[in-house]
Design a protein around this motif. Structure first.
Motif, PDB file in Angstrom:
ATOM      1  N   LEU A 140      14.240   2.486 -19.869  1.00 59.56           N
ATOM      2  CA  LEU A 140      12.542   2.334 -19.696  1.00 59.56           C
ATOM      3  C   LEU A 140      12.741   2.712 -17.706  1.00 59.56           C
ATOM      4  O   LEU A 140      13.634   2.275 -17.013  1.00 59.56           O
ATOM      5  CB  LEU A 140      11.268   1.187 -19.083  1.00 59.56           C
ATOM      6  CG  LEU A 140      11.480   0.912 -20.578  1.00 59.56           C
ATOM      7  CD1 LEU A 140      10.606   0.229 -20.826  1.00 59.56           C
ATOM      8  CD2 LEU A 140      10.465   2.363 -21.894  1.00 59.56           C
ATOM      9  N   GLU A 141      11.999   3.545 -17.221  1.00 64.28           N
ATOM     10  CA  GLU A 141      11.867   3.834 -15.950  1.00 64.28           C
ATOM     11  C   GLU A 141      10.741   3.122 -15.245  1.00 64.28           C
ATOM     12  O   GLU A 141       9.321   3.076 -15.453  1.00 64.28           O
ATOM     13  CB  GLU A 141      11.635   5.124 -15.469  1.00 64.28           C
ATOM     14  CG  GLU A 141      11.670   5.613 -14.180  1.00 64.28           C
ATOM     15  CD  GLU A 141      11.669   7.195 -13.710  1.00 64.28           C
ATOM     16  OE1 GLU A 141      12.248   7.606 -12.803  1.00 64.28           O
ATOM     17  OE2 GLU A 141      11.462   8.032 -14.879  1.00 64.28           O
ATOM     18  N   GLY A 142      11.161   2.174 -13.747  1.00 62.00           N
ATOM     19  CA  GLY A 142      10.350   1.735 -13.522  1.00 62.00           C
ATOM     20  C   GLY A 142       8.776   2.703 -12.324  1.00 62.00           C
ATOM     21  O   GLY A 142       9.964   3.315 -12.074  1.00 62.00           O
ATOM     22  N   VAL A 143       8.508   2.598 -12.270  1.00 61.01           N
ATOM     23  CA  VAL A 143       7.075   2.996 -11.706  1.00 61.01           C
ATOM     24  C   VAL A 143       6.675   2.257 -10.932  1.00 61.01           C
ATOM     25  O   VAL A 143       5.799   1.680 -12.248  1.00 61.01           O
ATOM     26  CB  VAL A 143       6.219   4.553 -12.169  1.00 61.01           C
ATOM     27  CG1 VAL A 143       5.888   5.106 -11.451  1.00 61.01           C
ATOM     28  CG2 VAL A 143       7.384   5.637 -12.825  1.00 61.01           C
ATOM     29  N   MET A 144       5.976   2.274 -10.009  1.00 66.43           N
ATOM     30  CA  MET A 144       4.956   0.950  -9.236  1.00 66.43           C
ATOM     31  C   MET A 144       3.893   1.934  -9.020  1.00 66.43           C
ATOM     32  O   MET A 144       3.839   2.822  -8.448  1.00 66.43           O
ATOM     33  CB  MET A 144       5.645   1.403  -7.497  1.00 66.43           C
ATOM     34  CG  MET A 144       6.979  -0.310  -8.077  1.00 66.43           C
ATOM     35  SD  MET A 144       6.819  -1.412  -6.284  1.00 66.43           S
ATOM     36  CE  MET A 144       6.994   0.046  -4.726  1.00 66.43           C
ATOM     37  N   HIS A 145       2.933   1.304  -9.431  1.00 65.15           N
ATOM     38  CA  HIS A 145       1.181   1.908  -9.245  1.00 65.15           C
ATOM     39  C   HIS A 145       0.922   1.256  -8.327  1.00 65.15           C
ATOM     40  O   HIS A 145       0.927  -0.089  -7.821  1.00 65.15           O
ATOM     41  CB  HIS A 145       0.445   1.901  -9.838  1.00 65.15           C
ATOM     42  CG  HIS A 145       1.352   3.370 -11.474  1.00 65.15           C
ATOM     43  ND1 HIS A 145       1.249   4.462 -11.446  1.00 65.15           N
ATOM     44  CD2 HIS A 145       1.931   2.499 -12.759  1.00 65.15           C
ATOM     45  CE1 HIS A 145       2.250   4.552 -12.600  1.00 65.15           C
ATOM     46  NE2 HIS A 145       2.408   4.053 -13.078  1.00 65.15           N
ATOM     47  N   LEU A 146       0.420   2.327  -6.965  1.00 61.96           N
ATOM     48  CA  LEU A 146      -0.713   1.356  -6.109  1.00 61.96           C
ATOM     49  C   LEU A 146      -2.142   0.805  -6.723  1.00 61.96           C
ATOM     50  O   LEU A 146      -2.712   1.309  -7.736  1.00 61.96           O
ATOM     51  CB  LEU A 146      -0.687   2.157  -5.150  1.00 61.96           C
ATOM     52  CG  LEU A 146      -1.769   1.289  -3.866  1.00 61.96           C
ATOM     53  CD1 LEU A 146      -1.161   0.644  -2.921  1.00 61.96           C
ATOM     54  CD2 LEU A 146      -2.463   2.162  -2.959  1.00 61.96           C
ATOM     55  N   ARG A 147      -2.125  -0.675  -7.066  1.00 60.57           N
ATOM     56  CA  ARG A 147      -3.662  -1.382  -7.220  1.00 60.57           C
ATOM     57  C   ARG A 147      -4.466  -1.217  -6.600  1.00 60.57           C
ATOM     58  O   ARG A 147      -5.546  -0.800  -7.065  1.00 60.57           O
ATOM     59  CB  ARG A 147      -3.183  -2.685  -8.367  1.00 60.57           C
ATOM     60  CG  ARG A 147      -1.848  -1.926  -9.349  1.00 60.57           C
ATOM     61  CD  ARG A 147      -2.554  -0.713 -10.284  1.00 60.57           C
ATOM     62  NE  ARG A 147      -4.537  -1.458 -10.863  1.00 60.57           N
ATOM     63  CZ  ARG A 147      -4.588  -2.486 -12.317  1.00 60.57           C
ATOM     64  NH1 ARG A 147      -2.653  -2.538 -12.429  1.00 60.57           N
ATOM     65  NH2 ARG A 147      -5.525  -2.648 -12.307  1.00 60.57           N
ATOM     66  N   SER A 148      -4.219  -2.537  -5.384  1.00 58.65           N
ATOM     67  CA  SER A 148      -4.824  -2.346  -4.308  1.00 58.65           C
ATOM     68  C   SER A 148      -4.811  -2.464  -3.143  1.00 58.65           C
ATOM     69  O   SER A 148      -3.409  -2.181  -2.933  1.00 58.65           O
ATOM     70  CB  SER A 148      -5.790  -3.876  -5.010  1.00 58.65           C
ATOM     71  OG  SER A 148      -4.691  -4.232  -5.158  1.00 58.65           O
ATOM     72  N   ALA A 149      -5.524  -2.779  -1.960  1.00 55.71           N
ATOM     73  CA  ALA A 149      -4.991  -2.506  -0.570  1.00 55.71           C
ATOM     74  C   ALA A 149      -5.598  -3.037   0.320  1.00 55.71           C
ATOM     75  O   ALA A 149      -7.150  -3.542   0.392  1.00 55.71           O
ATOM     76  CB  ALA A 149      -4.402  -1.457  -0.396  1.00 55.71           C
ATOM     77  N   VAL A 150      -5.369  -4.398   1.582  1.00 54.18           N
ATOM     78  CA  VAL A 150      -5.645  -4.598   2.022  1.00 54.18           C
ATOM     79  C   VAL A 150      -5.517  -4.161   3.835  1.00 54.18           C
ATOM     80  O   VAL A 150      -4.157  -3.462   4.308  1.00 54.18           O
ATOM     81  CB  VAL A 150      -5.588  -5.999   2.249  1.00 54.18           C
ATOM     82  CG1 VAL A 150      -6.697  -6.803   4.240  1.00 54.18           C
ATOM     83  CG2 VAL A 150      -5.898  -7.235   1.684  1.00 54.18           C
ATOM     84  N   CYS A 151      -7.170  -3.504   4.482  1.00 61.23           N
ATOM     85  CA  CYS A 151      -6.343  -2.261   5.430  1.00 61.23           C
ATOM     86  C   CYS A 151      -6.962  -3.449   6.516  1.00 61.23           C
ATOM     87  O   CYS A 151      -7.944  -3.984   6.468  1.00 61.23           O
ATOM     88  CB  CYS A 151      -7.422  -1.479   4.835  1.00 61.23           C
ATOM     89  SG  CYS A 151      -6.436   0.244   4.507  1.00 61.23           S
ATOM     90  N   HIS A 152      -6.697  -3.875   8.084  1.00 61.92           N
ATOM     91  CA  HIS A 152      -7.148  -4.249   9.049  1.00 61.92           C
ATOM     92  C   HIS A 152      -7.379  -2.908  10.264  1.00 61.92           C
ATOM     93  O   HIS A 152      -6.495  -2.043  10.078  1.00 61.92           O
ATOM     94  CB  HIS A 152      -5.983  -4.568   9.804  1.00 61.92           C
ATOM     95  CG  HIS A 152      -6.483  -5.861  11.431  1.00 61.92           C
ATOM     96  ND1 HIS A 152      -5.767  -5.305  12.156  1.00 61.92           N
ATOM     97  CD2 HIS A 152      -7.484  -6.561  10.982  1.00 61.92           C
ATOM     98  CE1 HIS A 152      -6.566  -5.790  13.309  1.00 61.92           C
ATOM     99  NE2 HIS A 152      -7.684  -6.494  12.477  1.00 61.92           N
ATOM    100  N   LYS A 153      -8.504  -2.738  10.678  1.00 60.52           N
ATOM    101  CA  LYS A 153      -8.634  -2.138  12.018  1.00 60.52           C
ATOM    102  C   LYS A 153      -9.107  -3.162  13.073  1.00 60.52           C
ATOM    103  O   LYS A 153      -9.516  -4.274  13.080  1.00 60.52           O
ATOM    104  CB  LYS A 153     -10.645  -1.624  11.592  1.00 60.52           C
ATOM    105  CG  LYS A 153     -10.123  -0.380  10.267  1.00 60.52           C
ATOM    106  CD  LYS A 153     -10.822  -0.244  10.002  1.00 60.52           C
ATOM    107  CE  LYS A 153     -11.366   0.740   8.995  1.00 60.52           C
ATOM    108  NZ  LYS A 153     -10.843   1.920   9.333  1.00 60.52           N
ATOM    109  N   GLY A 154      -7.577  -2.651  14.510  1.00 58.44           N
ATOM    110  CA  GLY A 154      -8.113  -3.154  15.541  1.00 58.44           C
ATOM    111  C   GLY A 154      -6.500  -3.738  15.932  1.00 58.44           C
ATOM    112  O   GLY A 154      -5.496  -3.226  15.169  1.00 58.44           O
ATOM    113  N   GLU A 155      -6.962  -4.422  17.217  1.00 58.39           N
ATOM    114  CA  GLU A 155      -5.283  -4.035  17.765  1.00 58.39           C
ATOM    115  C   GLU A 155      -4.289  -4.962  17.203  1.00 58.39           C
ATOM    116  O   GLU A 155      -2.986  -5.506  18.057  1.00 58.39           O
ATOM    117  CB  GLU A 155      -5.700  -4.523  19.514  1.00 58.39           C
ATOM    118  CG  GLU A 155      -5.967  -2.943  19.368  1.00 58.39           C
ATOM    119  CD  GLU A 155      -4.795  -2.105  19.689  1.00 58.39           C
ATOM    120  OE1 GLU A 155      -3.878  -2.202  20.388  1.00 58.39           O
ATOM    121  OE2 GLU A 155      -5.641  -0.763  19.015  1.00 58.39           O
TER     122      GLU A 155
END
Length: 550
Positions: free
Chosen positions: A406-421
């Motif tokens: 089997l070939e391991g594939v990483m799928h993006l499932r979720s993310a947290v984004c931050h806006k600011g300094e």
């Protein structure tokens, strides 16, 4: 005289614990929305009194619990005396108290998300949305129950997080006063969520992730570290490191105009890292001629030394520079690199769908503690072929249907984004993919938006990846080992017993690594580990050349 038996005592304790759970919820409603002041009781109308009685009867009939009417009154008050909403809350409380966690929402479910509390709770709302709205990998953190009779801060937080997630997944609005309650319980569990003046403050979402995963014993991700240098081999040159997330630095070069690729940052992190100041033993030689060898030579016996060969005169510890190679061992472990076991079992976390959390270090800090955001954009792919980052000496999973590796594939499932300094200011939002087949639709949570949860699909999905490129802070990739190969004719299939690979990591493997690493110190050549072969797996090898001392 009546005799109190052990069974009677146990029933009494269970009844007390059940009442305690309900009083835990009651404590929130007594506080209401104010942090400092308890509202004065008001005279009830006949209709309100009737609703309290109805709600109490419902609880006794369905949950076999009899408690003070003030709990039902405060519950109704928090729902503006809406009996239907209060019954839903009551059911949510009962589920949470018994360790029940609802499944992720079906496609098409209207989601209301969570309200922002005092303008500073977005880091909590965004992180929990990314971890739980569509993912189930982290569910065991909230469903592995503490069976102690006395309520502990950890137990209270776990119960409340179950309630939060259930409301989120069922599409019920999580009001600001509920978020305030969650912040208080987090604080009781030793999370620091206030500023120096005692006001609620925005905190770093990645630090909250590490706090929760440590508190509830998320199993570790093991990485094999190899150091290559020109000095003598040492047992620490080949060892296992454990962590719960990858922290990747983003280059802050202002001359970079084009977006960086996340795959390139991963390659640098795994295979292009130099470590300075490594203390290792170096052999010093005497020679029978004026010629000097190009590298240290180890001689077993001085009696058989041919002419013009080097003789080891003495050894000395020096600081060398080493090339570091890092490889993921593709399974969870309940034992860290020091050999300490956690309470959580890795068996609760399936290796076939591991989550690899990645934290992008987007901020530079000065000596005064101030921070500046690195503006470099990073292209975040929806999937990454991950076999090149996986330890090739580990046994590789074989598809039971076709026999292919089997070939391991990483799928993006979720993310947290931050806006600011700074991660302690600005604003956090979250994205979660609705399905795993393609990038057709995503959910976006912004607790400051009038429409807190939005469905993004079609061509608008491009805006998701545009925001990720600029502001992605925490990425949750799922390592998928599914197979799409055509079956191989006449290929022998593994037996049912061979298909069971649920426990891929044990203390025995760590001990084996440590033993082999120590054995390797006797040789200056590259040493390959031969991992214990597990049913249903094939064995692979990796070949790396050493790096000279710099």
């Amino acid at each position: 005289m009546s005799t109190v038996t052990a069974d009677d005592e146990l029933k009494k304790k269970k009844k007390h614990k059940k009442r305690s759970r309900w009083h835990f919820f009651h404590r929130h409603h007594k506080r209401n929305t104010s942090d400092t002041q308890i509202p004065q009781p008001k005279e009830l109308t006949d209709e309100q009194a009737h609703k309290i009685t109805t709600l109490a009867d419902y609880a006794e009939r369905n949950f076999s619990v009899t408690i003070e009417s003030c709990l039902f009154q405060s519950l109704l008050e928090s729902n503006d005396w809406n009996l239907k909403k209060s019954i839903v809350d009551l059911e949510d409380y009962e589920d949470a108290a018994h360790g029940i966690l609802h499944a992720p929402p079906a496609r098409g479910t209207t989601l209301l998300g969570s309200e922002n509390h005092k303008g500073t709770s977005c880091y909590i709302d965004a992180l929990l949305f990314a971890m739980y709205i569509n993912l189930t990998t982290f569910d065991p953190l909230l469903t592995t129950l503490d069976c102690s009779i006395e309520e502990t801060p950890r137990q209270s937080l776990q119960t409340l997080l179950r309630l939060f997630v259930n409301k989120l997944r069922r599409g019920n609005l999580i009001q600001a006063d509920f978020v305030a309650w969650l912040r208080k319980v987090l604080e009781e569990a030793s999370w620091h969520g206030r500023d120096q003046w005692g006001n609620w403050s925005q905190e770093d979402a990645s630090e909250l992730f590490m706090f929760l995963t440590e508190l509830f014993d998320l199993p570790y991700l093991p990485f094999q570290i190899r150091l290559f240098h020109g000095a003598n081999r040492d047992s620490d040159d080949d060892r296992v490191m454990t962590d719960r997330a990858l922290s990747l630095s983003i280059p802050s070069d202002t001359d970079i105009k084009e977006p960086l690729r996340l795959e390139d940052i991963l390659l640098d992190y795994f295979y292009n890292s130099m470590v300075t100041g490594v203390k290792r033993q170096v052999d010093y030689h005497a020679f029978s001629s004026s010629s000097t060898p190009s590298s240290p030579i180890s001689i077993k016996s001085s009696n058989s030394i041919p002419k013009k060969m080097a003789v080891i005169e003495h050894q000395e510890e020096v600081a060398v520079t080493a090339w570091q190679v890092l490889e993921l061992l593709p399974f969870y472990t309940a034992v860290n690199e020091q050999g300490e076991a956690i309470g959580q079992s890795e068996g609760s976390f399936p290796d076939s769908h591991m989550i690899l959390p990645i934290v992008l270090k987007r901020y530079n800090y000065d000596h005064n503690g101030g921070s500046v955001k690195i503006k470099t954009q990073v292209d975040i792919p929806s999937y990454i072929h991950f076999n090149r980052f996986v330890n090739q000496n580990a046994d590789l999973l074989v598809c039971p249907t076709c026999g292919h590796t089997l070939e391991g594939v990483m799928h993006l499932r979720s993310a947290v984004c931050h806006k600011g300094e700074s991660p302690h200011s600005g604003h956090y939002i979250a994205f979660s993919r609705v399905n795993t087949e393609d990038d057709a639709s995503w959910l976006k949570l912004d607790d400051m938006d009038q429409q807190r949860v939005q469905l993004i699909e079609g061509k608008k999905v491009e805006t998701v990846f545009s925001e990720l490129a600029k502001d992605a802070y925490i990425l949750f990739y799922e390592l998928d080992k599914s197979c799409n190969h055509e079956p191989i004719i006449n290929n022998p299939m593994p037996s049912e017993s061979e298909k069971d690979s649920s426990t891929l990591f044990t203390t025995e493997i760590l001990t084996s690594i440590d033993k082999e690493s120590k054995d390797s110190s006797a040789s200056s050549s590259r040493h390959h580990h031969h991992w214990r072969k597990r049913p249903g797996y094939t064995h692979g090898h990796s070949h790396h050349s050493s790096c000279s001392v710099m």
